[in-house]
Design a protein around this motif. Sequence first.
Motif, mmCIF file in Angstrom:
data_model
loop_
_atom_site.group_PDB
_atom_site.id
_atom_site.type_symbol
_atom_site.label_atom_id
_atom_site.label_comp_id
_atom_site.label_asym_id
_atom_site.label_seq_id
_atom_site.Cartn_x
_atom_site.Cartn_y
_atom_site.Cartn_z
ATOM 1 N N GLN A 133 40.981 35.508 51.876
ATOM 2 C CA GLN A 133 41.525 35.298 50.543
ATOM 3 C C GLN A 133 41.050 33.974 49.945
ATOM 4 O O GLN A 133 40.683 33.905 48.779
ATOM 5 C CB GLN A 133 43.057 35.337 50.603
ATOM 6 C CG GLN A 133 43.750 34.887 49.337
ATOM 7 C CD GLN A 133 43.455 35.779 48.150
ATOM 8 O OE1 GLN A 133 43.081 36.933 48.319
ATOM 9 N NE2 GLN A 133 43.624 35.259 46.944
ATOM 10 N N ALA A 134 41.049 32.916 50.762
ATOM 11 C CA ALA A 134 40.734 31.588 50.229
ATOM 12 C C ALA A 134 39.252 31.442 49.901
ATOM 13 O O ALA A 134 38.897 30.813 48.900
ATOM 14 C CB ALA A 134 41.170 30.509 51.222
ATOM 15 N N GLN A 135 38.378 32.005 50.719
ATOM 16 C CA GLN A 135 36.940 31.792 50.554
ATOM 17 C C GLN A 135 36.268 32.883 49.726
ATOM 18 O O GLN A 135 35.366 32.594 48.944
ATOM 19 C CB GLN A 135 36.255 31.717 51.915
ATOM 20 C CG GLN A 135 36.671 30.502 52.735
ATOM 21 C CD GLN A 135 35.964 30.453 54.073
ATOM 22 O OE1 GLN A 135 35.270 31.403 54.462
ATOM 23 N NE2 GLN A 135 36.118 29.369 54.797
ATOM 24 N N GLN A 198 47.353 41.743 39.077
ATOM 25 C CA GLN A 198 48.545 42.339 38.480
ATOM 26 C C GLN A 198 49.500 42.768 39.579
ATOM 27 O O GLN A 198 49.089 42.993 40.725
ATOM 28 C CB GLN A 198 48.180 43.551 37.610
ATOM 29 C CG GLN A 198 47.398 43.224 36.363
ATOM 30 C CD GLN A 198 47.063 44.459 35.551
ATOM 31 O OE1 GLN A 198 47.276 45.580 35.986
ATOM 32 N NE2 GLN A 198 46.530 44.258 34.354
ATOM 33 N N ASN A 199 50.779 42.876 39.230
ATOM 34 C CA ASN A 199 51.801 43.341 40.162
ATOM 35 C C ASN A 199 51.870 44.866 40.094
ATOM 36 O O ASN A 199 52.161 45.431 39.037
ATOM 37 C CB ASN A 199 53.160 42.742 39.804
ATOM 38 C CG ASN A 199 53.191 41.243 40.007
ATOM 39 O OD1 ASN A 199 53.029 40.758 41.118
ATOM 40 N ND2 ASN A 199 53.373 40.502 38.930
ATOM 41 N N ALA A 200 51.592 45.500 41.201
ATOM 42 C CA ALA A 200 51.587 46.961 41.284
ATOM 43 C C ALA A 200 52.688 47.411 42.233
ATOM 44 O O ALA A 200 52.987 46.740 43.228
ATOM 45 C CB ALA A 200 50.226 47.479 41.757
ATOM 46 N N LYS A 310 36.429 47.830 44.564
ATOM 47 C CA LYS A 310 37.070 47.046 45.614
ATOM 48 C C LYS A 310 38.293 46.324 45.064
ATOM 49 O O LYS A 310 38.227 45.672 44.014
ATOM 50 C CB LYS A 310 36.077 46.025 46.196
ATOM 51 C CG LYS A 310 36.565 45.351 47.470
ATOM 52 C CD LYS A 310 35.488 44.470 48.058
ATOM 53 C CE LYS A 310 35.948 43.809 49.352
ATOM 54 N NZ LYS A 310 34.909 42.913 49.925
ATOM 55 N N PHE A 311 39.399 46.424 45.792
ATOM 56 C CA PHE A 311 40.636 45.739 45.470
ATOM 57 C C PHE A 311 41.092 44.962 46.695
ATOM 58 O O PHE A 311 40.653 45.218 47.818
ATOM 59 C CB PHE A 311 41.728 46.732 45.047
ATOM 60 C CG PHE A 311 41.493 47.371 43.705
ATOM 61 C CD1 PHE A 311 42.128 46.884 42.577
ATOM 62 C CD2 PHE A 311 40.641 48.442 43.572
ATOM 63 C CE1 PHE A 311 41.908 47.467 41.337
ATOM 64 C CE2 PHE A 311 40.421 49.038 42.339
ATOM 65 C CZ PHE A 311 41.065 48.537 41.226
ATOM 66 N N SER A 312 41.994 44.016 46.457
ATOM 67 C CA SER A 312 42.518 43.224 47.561
ATOM 68 C C SER A 312 43.860 42.635 47.158
ATOM 69 O O SER A 312 44.066 42.272 45.988
ATOM 70 C CB SER A 312 41.546 42.102 47.943
ATOM 71 O OG SER A 312 42.131 41.235 48.903
ATOM 72 N N SER A 313 44.759 42.545 48.119
ATOM 73 C CA SER A 313 45.999 41.810 47.898
ATOM 74 C C SER A 313 45.740 40.320 48.127
ATOM 75 O O SER A 313 44.629 39.917 48.478
ATOM 76 C CB SER A 313 47.089 42.330 48.837
ATOM 77 O OG SER A 313 46.769 42.028 50.179
ATOM 78 N N MET A 314 46.775 39.514 47.948
ATOM 79 C CA MET A 314 46.602 38.073 48.122
ATOM 80 C C MET A 314 46.544 37.664 49.583
ATOM 81 O O MET A 314 46.445 36.471 49.887
ATOM 82 C CB MET A 314 47.748 37.324 47.434
ATOM 83 C CG MET A 314 47.753 37.465 45.933
ATOM 84 S SD MET A 314 48.980 36.437 45.142
ATOM 85 C CE MET A 314 48.304 34.807 45.441
ATOM 86 N N PHE A 398 51.295 41.995 44.670
ATOM 87 C CA PHE A 398 50.276 41.465 43.772
ATOM 88 C C PHE A 398 48.902 41.881 44.268
ATOM 89 O O PHE A 398 48.511 41.552 45.397
ATOM 90 C CB PHE A 398 50.385 39.942 43.703
ATOM 91 C CG PHE A 398 49.519 39.324 42.648
ATOM 92 C CD1 PHE A 398 49.909 39.331 41.325
ATOM 93 C CD2 PHE A 398 48.318 38.735 42.973
ATOM 94 C CE1 PHE A 398 49.118 38.767 40.344
ATOM 95 C CE2 PHE A 398 47.515 38.165 42.014
ATOM 96 C CZ PHE A 398 47.923 38.179 40.696
ATOM 97 N N TYR A 399 48.157 42.621 43.440
ATOM 98 C CA TYR A 399 46.818 43.100 43.801
ATOM 99 C C TYR A 399 45.791 42.498 42.860
ATOM 100 O O TYR A 399 46.058 42.227 41.686
ATOM 101 C CB TYR A 399 46.749 44.629 43.728
ATOM 102 C CG TYR A 399 46.819 45.284 45.092
ATOM 103 C CD1 TYR A 399 45.676 45.706 45.745
ATOM 104 C CD2 TYR A 399 48.029 45.453 45.736
ATOM 105 C CE1 TYR A 399 45.728 46.291 46.990
ATOM 106 C CE2 TYR A 399 48.112 46.042 46.984
ATOM 107 C CZ TYR A 399 46.951 46.451 47.608
ATOM 108 O OH TYR A 399 47.002 47.028 48.845
ATOM 109 N N GLN A 400 44.591 42.302 43.394
ATOM 110 C CA GLN A 400 43.469 41.737 42.655
ATOM 111 C C GLN A 400 42.334 42.753 42.597
ATOM 112 O O GLN A 400 42.057 43.427 43.589
ATOM 113 C CB GLN A 400 42.961 40.455 43.327
ATOM 114 C CG GLN A 400 44.027 39.427 43.583
ATOM 115 C CD GLN A 400 43.538 38.349 44.534
ATOM 116 O OE1 GLN A 400 43.500 37.189 44.182
ATOM 117 N NE2 GLN A 400 43.183 38.720 45.745
#
Length: 545
Positions: A133-135, A198-200, A310-314, A398-400
């Motif tokens: 997540q950070a990198q 966004q919050n899903a 591609k999606f990702s959570s925090m 929260f998904y990105q």
Amino acid sequence: MDSLGHFLLEHGPIITKKVERISGVVANLGRANPLQTMFLVVLVFSRNDSYLAGEGNYTFQSLLDKGIVELIATEEGEDCRTSWSIKYLLTEVEGKRPVKYTHCELDMSFLLGLSCGIFPFANHDHARRVLYQAQKHSQQAIGFSTTNPNIRVDTLSHQMYHPQRPLFHTMTADCLGKSGYPLGKKRMQPMPELYNGQNAIVAVNVHLGFSQEDSFVMNRASIERGMFRTEHVRSYEAEVDNKENQEKKRKPEDVINFGKIEKSGADYGVKLKHTERGMVQKVVLSSNDEERNFAVVSLRQVRSPFLGDKFSSMHGQKGVPGFLESQENFPFTTQGIVPDIVINPHAFPSRQTPVVPVVNYDGCLIYFGEYLSRGRIFKMGGRTGEMVRSLIFMGPIFYQRLIHMAEDKVKFRYTGPVHPLTRKPVADRKRFGGIKFGEMERDCLIAHGASANLNERLFTLSDSSQMHVCQSCKNVANVIERTAAAGRKIRGPYCRVCQSADDVIRVSVPYGAKLLSQEFFSMGISLKFETQLCYIIWICSSFCC
């Protein structure tokens, strides 16, 4: 934070001066270093009893004047012995010598960077997921990165239409865009910091088997309502040559009259690739320092989530949509809440991300107003209308949306350009290049026994060619023009070693093998080819009426 903001606005960047604490050598780096961290000076901090007791009203400037707080640059931090927190200054470990610290962190959250300190519950995650997540994911997530997109001409920019803040945020996140923080000359209140996502509503369930591995099922109606909808702007720049205007002065008759056909000069347009498309958003005409005029055209494209994006959570839980299901087929609660994303329950144990159910579980308290049986909810089946017997874990997460999309990576080819030397398909996707079929793919086809498919993929659709070989001497026969009987000239394959064309046959080989034999022949090395006759049996069936 208000005093710190006033200080940075008034003083600006600070010139870094590094002092070697052992040798006492002063090194003036001579450049402005904006990346400076606040630390407590242990020696001055321990002598100030009023600060330890929490008495008095201190500002950031007063702490700097008294030497309690010090700004340390990156180079200076190499010679500092910094404590994580104040409690490490007051406690001693038995059997070990006390460590003489020079500085102390104001808070343990300052140990983390900005991208790592803004997502919550990082201490519950596996270290590898935190680094993901950070990198990677924090840099690849699409949000509203700029406040002036209408006047920018970036080469490629991504923007999300409706970014949101997560339900949970850390102390570092609260400091970003804090209310009352002065910024700008007019002291205008800034907008709160917007996150890249966004919050899903996420349900943990197996839905029709389309959520295997890293894939998940998304609600088609949520996507049509604008969830995770983004805008992509790509700019193209081309220089405009103005030699004619520089050589002669403009005359009144040179002014362009609208409605009159004029002779156009050279074409400086940029041709788009077959994978690029969009609508023209803006055209900018400008010049650089060398007085060269150029034009920038920006194309805008609106993209909704699709299969393979591609999606990702925090918390480093990445995945791609495997199926877009209609809303009426999703299970729903007695309150009528339908999930936006359905993720597989097997995605948590192997990736060691237990914090995702924790966020999901705590989000039920904020979103639904109650825990609802510890996050497990009775649902009604969308296909049958009957109540699902098992409890389904559901809540907001929260998904990105990341910049890796299937539209930018999809690749197909029927036929196209080949390399002029090897006659194999080119490798560039933007040039209609071929799909790479490597050694591991070849092993898979061999294991499945698909020999005909392997021959088609590596030979027929790649660089199929033909050459002539003499069966007597096993050398390559060349196609030449020679004189036959009665003085007539014929053209065909002929073996120069045997001086005959009787035993010459035609074989099918890859052009790469033919090119290799020719390169060896130029080095004085002659290759011999063993040939074998292959029989093709055609099975015909006839039906009698």
